[in-house]
Design a protein around this motif. Structure first.
Motif, mmCIF file in Angstrom:
data_model
loop_
_atom_site.group_PDB
_atom_site.id
_atom_site.type_symbol
_atom_site.label_atom_id
_atom_site.label_comp_id
_atom_site.label_asym_id
_atom_site.label_seq_id
_atom_site.Cartn_x
_atom_site.Cartn_y
_atom_site.Cartn_z
ATOM 1 N N LEU A 548 0.822 -1.199 0.000
ATOM 2 C CA LEU A 548 0.000 0.000 0.000
ATOM 3 C C LEU A 548 0.861 1.256 0.000
ATOM 4 C CD1 LEU A 548 -2.843 -1.007 2.439
ATOM 5 C CD2 LEU A 548 -3.215 0.119 0.248
ATOM 6 N N ILE A 549 1.930 1.238 0.786
ATOM 7 C CA ILE A 549 2.743 2.446 0.951
ATOM 8 C C ILE A 549 4.242 2.141 0.877
ATOM 9 C CG2 ILE A 549 3.370 4.318 2.542
ATOM 10 C CD1 ILE A 549 0.537 4.165 3.706
ATOM 11 N N SER A 550 4.689 1.088 1.514
ATOM 12 C CA SER A 550 6.113 0.870 1.790
ATOM 13 C C SER A 550 6.962 0.818 0.522
ATOM 14 C CB SER A 550 6.280 -0.430 2.577
ATOM 15 O OG SER A 550 5.444 -0.437 3.715
ATOM 16 N N PRO A 551 8.184 1.384 0.573
ATOM 17 C CA PRO A 551 9.066 1.370 -0.594
ATOM 18 C C PRO A 551 9.379 -0.048 -1.053
ATOM 19 C CG PRO A 551 9.894 2.874 1.081
ATOM 20 C CD PRO A 551 8.785 2.096 1.711
ATOM 21 N N GLY A 552 9.558 -0.211 -2.359
ATOM 22 C CA GLY A 552 9.870 -1.509 -2.932
ATOM 23 C C GLY A 552 11.210 -1.528 -3.629
ATOM 24 N N MET A 553 11.475 -2.659 -4.317
ATOM 25 C CA MET A 553 12.768 -2.877 -4.961
ATOM 26 C C MET A 553 13.109 -1.796 -5.978
ATOM 27 S SD MET A 553 13.990 -6.004 -7.458
ATOM 28 C CE MET A 553 14.334 -7.232 -6.216
ATOM 29 N N ALA A 554 12.147 -1.426 -6.823
ATOM 30 C CA ALA A 554 12.448 -0.468 -7.879
ATOM 31 C C ALA A 554 12.891 0.872 -7.305
ATOM 32 C CB ALA A 554 11.228 -0.275 -8.778
ATOM 33 N N GLU A 555 12.187 1.342 -6.313
ATOM 34 C CA GLU A 555 12.532 2.624 -5.701
ATOM 35 C C GLU A 555 13.908 2.563 -5.045
ATOM 36 O OE1 GLU A 555 10.623 5.750 -2.420
ATOM 37 O OE2 GLU A 555 9.480 4.024 -3.130
ATOM 38 N N ALA A 556 14.171 1.467 -4.330
ATOM 39 C CA ALA A 556 15.477 1.319 -3.684
ATOM 40 C C ALA A 556 16.598 1.287 -4.714
ATOM 41 C CB ALA A 556 15.491 0.055 -2.838
ATOM 42 N N ASN A 557 16.360 0.579 -5.825
ATOM 43 C CA ASN A 557 17.417 0.470 -6.831
ATOM 44 C C ASN A 557 17.688 1.789 -7.546
ATOM 45 O OD1 ASN A 557 18.081 -2.215 -6.426
ATOM 46 N ND2 ASN A 557 16.477 -2.954 -7.801
ATOM 47 N N GLU A 558 16.695 2.639 -7.645
ATOM 48 C CA GLU A 558 16.922 3.954 -8.245
ATOM 49 C C GLU A 558 17.954 4.744 -7.447
ATOM 50 O OE1 GLU A 558 13.268 6.054 -8.859
ATOM 51 O OE2 GLU A 558 12.312 4.307 -9.790
ATOM 52 N N TYR A 559 18.028 4.470 -6.150
ATOM 53 C CA TYR A 559 18.976 5.182 -5.290
ATOM 54 C C TYR A 559 20.254 4.389 -5.058
ATOM 55 C CZ TYR A 559 15.574 8.795 -4.228
ATOM 56 O OH TYR A 559 14.704 9.846 -4.328
ATOM 57 N N ASN A 560 20.146 3.071 -4.977
ATOM 58 C CA ASN A 560 21.287 2.264 -4.552
ATOM 59 C C ASN A 560 22.108 1.691 -5.699
ATOM 60 O OD1 ASN A 560 20.497 2.684 -1.899
ATOM 61 N ND2 ASN A 560 19.255 0.823 -1.827
ATOM 62 N N GLN A 561 21.511 1.537 -6.877
ATOM 63 C CA GLN A 561 22.247 1.012 -8.019
ATOM 64 C C GLN A 561 22.886 2.180 -8.784
ATOM 65 O OE1 GLN A 561 22.910 -2.091 -8.901
ATOM 66 N NE2 GLN A 561 21.625 -3.143 -7.395
ATOM 67 N N LYS A 562 24.116 2.473 -8.438
ATOM 68 C CA LYS A 562 24.809 3.603 -9.047
ATOM 69 C C LYS A 562 25.125 3.328 -10.519
ATOM 70 C CE LYS A 562 24.681 5.570 -5.058
ATOM 71 N NZ LYS A 562 23.653 6.622 -4.822
ATOM 72 N N LYS A 563 25.192 4.392 -11.294
ATOM 73 C CA LYS A 563 25.417 4.235 -12.723
ATOM 74 C C LYS A 563 26.870 3.943 -13.070
ATOM 75 C CE LYS A 563 21.521 7.128 -14.224
ATOM 76 N NZ LYS A 563 21.098 8.287 -15.033
ATOM 77 N N ASP A 564 27.800 4.391 -12.243
ATOM 78 C CA ASP A 564 29.217 4.232 -12.564
ATOM 79 C C ASP A 564 29.796 3.002 -11.896
ATOM 80 O OD1 ASP A 564 29.119 6.621 -13.996
ATOM 81 O OD2 ASP A 564 29.613 7.821 -12.220
#
Length: 694
Positions: A548-564
């Protein structure tokens, strides 16, 4: 109509810690003098666990004038204006029960719609609630319910509830939701105070109202606060139940609830806590009892505390003692552990008309120790950069001494590393424990409704990946074949899951369906104990609802999976042609690592599907690791239709009554199958864009 005598109902009410209100033949207007004072009933009203002739009602009316008890009048009516009152009762509220009130209303007609409210001794009234009784067990009309989970209210808003209410108010009476099945993480005991949150945010989420515990304790190297007393757990419910959307939902429908982990403890099992950065287990028998008591006080559920004391929870006296000894089912035999986990038995069954037998299990209180959570396994993963667990390794850990027909290997191997098999003499891991599993299988075999629905806080669909197809430059896979992305839920509980699914097959059970939560993502597929190259033999269908509310994998990966300098980023997240982030993990789980990497490179979904691995996931029909919202289920004599209603990330409260726009609505239709036949599922995107989920 009445199936229980008034005396039996009184005994049931007492067992449930409730006051009895008895429906009556005399219908009359209200004479209570009710005047609404929502401020005096700050957590609103609720109802729960209806059957075909009764329902539990709930409210909280706190007092701060030093008294120990007060009395409320509850009124139940056939109309929202209370001109046709059919039941009243005087119900005590006690300081020792945190001023909560539970009332069992009996002798009600089945398939009924009712309104209720509470009034204090001065005429101050709660808001008005609406509730329903179940259809009679032989009632053949179609039935509909919603299932939800994971509402971290300090991190977002209940726009999903607002959408659910808005749609239900506009539906025809025959198509309205009968009850809401809440599959856990109703509250989150893990709380971050402002000084623990960088810039006041976690991912996209601004922490909106940091909860402060009266006592509390810090864990995980001071990253979080968690409860350390009964008052701490109560404060969680006080705060959550002041949320307007959650409060409105509880006032509109009866809820049927089961806990997951966060109602007690993050990595808790039985009465044991484990925290990152904390050495060893934390004995927490007193907190398990406190968590159970708070849940009992704030959820109107037909659950039995020991002693069955009227109006309040009879908490056993326990002390915190390290649990060292376990029986052959992994149950800690330390007396305080047993007393704590048995202080509230929450697994139970509900019948809803001819078409639904709902069986709800407790997946936390009786589970054995996670076989992967042992220091002995660490050498196998030293230097590993992929983070997947080989299927064959986990099968050995899960089955223990029963692996390979009772011939487990002497050593556990991963690539060129090996360790002694520390579970070679251990029983297979269990989620349910022996007593609950026996109850569950007996009720499942005896279920007579068209659809046998397993309400589950944890998903059952495998999170399988195929890292054997990764390019060498992305990392060396040390498994022999397939791997698993996660190993904490039913998706990797191979041995016990197979026992359940084999029971379904052997008993010729049709209409077996699983609805689950916890993963913070939408999943749909087939219930099967094994995947290719083993025989793939589905015995039912399985669904997981988005949070309903809690953050999921996609949101976490947007922040934690760095591009470099991150060669595996494309397995989880990538930008589309317009630069918007897309969850390529959906492709990885359904179609394989080649599909995920191809999309990350070309931004072309058709090219990605052209290189899919058809053997990877025949059990999956839909995966969206970026999905928030809820699911509805409609059943009749012929068909089960599950709809995923996905909303945008709920980081702002919707300003409109409909809860805001939808991302998509996807329908999964399953015709009833015959014994010995596999189920078949047809999927339709009704509106919106499901992106890489399909």
């Amino acid at each position: 109509m009445t199936t229980l005598s008034r005396r039996k109902f009184l005994q049931l009410a007492t067992a449930l810690g409730a006051t009895l209100a008895w429906g009556c033949a005399t219908v009359r207007p209200s004479s209570s003098g009710w005047r609404e004072r929502r401020d005096l009933f700050p957590q609103g009203v609720a109802s729960g666990d209806p059957d075909d002739n009764s329902v539990l009602l709930w409210t909280r009316r706190p007092y701060a004038d030093g008294r120990e008890r007060a009395t409320l009048l509850v009124e139940v009516a056939e109309d929202p204006a209370f001109t046709r009152v059919i039941a009243t009762a005087a119900a005590p509220v006690l300081a020792q029960a945190d001023w909560t009130c539970r009332v069992l209303v009996g002798d009600l007609p089945p398939a009924g719609e009712y309104w209720y409210r509470f009034v204090d001794e001065e005429g101050n009234g709660s808001r008005i609630g609406r509730t329903l009784t179940a259809p009679a067990p032989d009632d053949a009309r179609p039935s509909r319910f919603a299932f939800v989970s994971c509402q971290s209210i300090p991190e977002g808003y209940g726009n999903g509830y607002r959408r659910m209410i808005w749609e239900d108010e506009r539906a025809t009476p025959a198509e309205r939701i009968g009850f809401v099945l809440h599959l856990g993480d109703f509250v989150y005991e893990v709380v971050q105070y402002p000084d623990q949150v960088k810039n006041g945010h976690r991912y996209d989420r601004k922490i909106t109202f940091p909860i402060r515990f009266p006592k509390g304790k810090t864990v995980a190297k001071n990253r979080f606060w968690v409860p350390d007393s009964l008052d701490d757990y109560r404060v969680l419910y006080h705060a959550y139940l002041q949320d307007p959307d959650l409060q409105d939902a509880r006032a509109r429908w009866p809820f049927v609830c089961i806990w997951d982990n966060h109602e007690f403890s993050w990595n808790g099992w039985q009465s044991i806590q484990e925290f990152a950065g904390t050495e060893g287990w934390v004995p927490a028998q007193t907190l398990k009892v406190a968590a159970n008591q708070a849940w009992f006080e704030f959820q109107p559920a037909r659950v039995l505390p020991p002693g069955s004391k009227l109006d309040s929870f009879d908490a056993p006296q326990v002390v915190d003692v390290l649990v060292k000894d376990f029986d052959d089912d992994g149950l800690g035999t330390e007396p305080n552990n047993l007393a704590a986990i048995n202080s509230l038995i929450a697994y139970r069954a509900l019948r809803w008309g001819r078409h639904i037998d709902l069986l709800i299990t407790d997946n936390r209180s009786f589970r054995s120790r996670d076989p992967g959570n042992h220091d002995e396994i660490n050498p196998l993963f030293e230097g590993d950069t992929l983070g997947f667990v080989p299927e064959e390794l986990w099968a050995q850990l899960d089955a223990g001494r029963d692996y390979a027909g009772g011939h487990p290997p002497a050593r556990l191997v991963m690539g060129d590393r090996s360790v002694d098999n520390y579970v070679a003499k251990a029983a297979p891991q269990t989620m349910l424990g022996a007593k609950q599993k026996a109850w569950f299988l007996e009720r499942l075999r005896g279920a007579t409704a068209t659809w046998k629905v397993w309400g589950n806080s944890l998903g059952t669909l495998d999170t399988r990946v195929d890292p054997q197809h990764l390019p060498p430059e992305l990392g060396q896979w040390k498994g022999k074949g397939y791997g698993l992305s996660s190993v904490y839920d039913w998706g990797s509980m191979y041995h016990e899951r197979a026992e359940i699914f084999d029971a379904v097959r052997d008993a010729g059970i049709t209409g077996f369906a699983i609805v689950a939560g916890d993963r913070h993502s939408f999943w749909a597929g087939y219930a099967a104990k094994a995947l290719p190259p083993a025989a793939f033999e589905p015995v039912g269908v399985s669904f997981v609802g988005g949070s309903l509310i809690s953050p999921g994998m996609a949101e976490a990966n947007e922040y934690n999976q760095k591009k470099d300098n991150n060669p595996t980023r494309g397995l989880y997240i990538a930008e589309d042609a317009s630069g918007r982030p897309q969850c390529t993990a959906n492709l990885m789980f359904r179609h394989g690592v080649r599909s995920a990497l191809e999309y990350a490179s070309s931004k072309d979904l058709q090219k990605a599907l052209a290189v899919r691995n058809p053997e990877l996931a025949p059990h999956l029909t839909f995966v969206d690791n970026s999905g928030h919202g809820y699911a509805t289920v409609r059943v009749d004599a012929d068909t089960m239709v599950t709809e995923f209603v996905c909303i945008p990330r709920p980081i702002e409260r919707s300003a409109t009554p409909d809860g805001g726009p939808l991302r998509y609505r996807v329908r999964h239709e399953v015709p009833l199958w015959r014994a010995g036949e596999p189920p078949r599922m047809q999927q339709t995107v009704v509106e919106g864009d499901a992106g890489l989920a399909v």
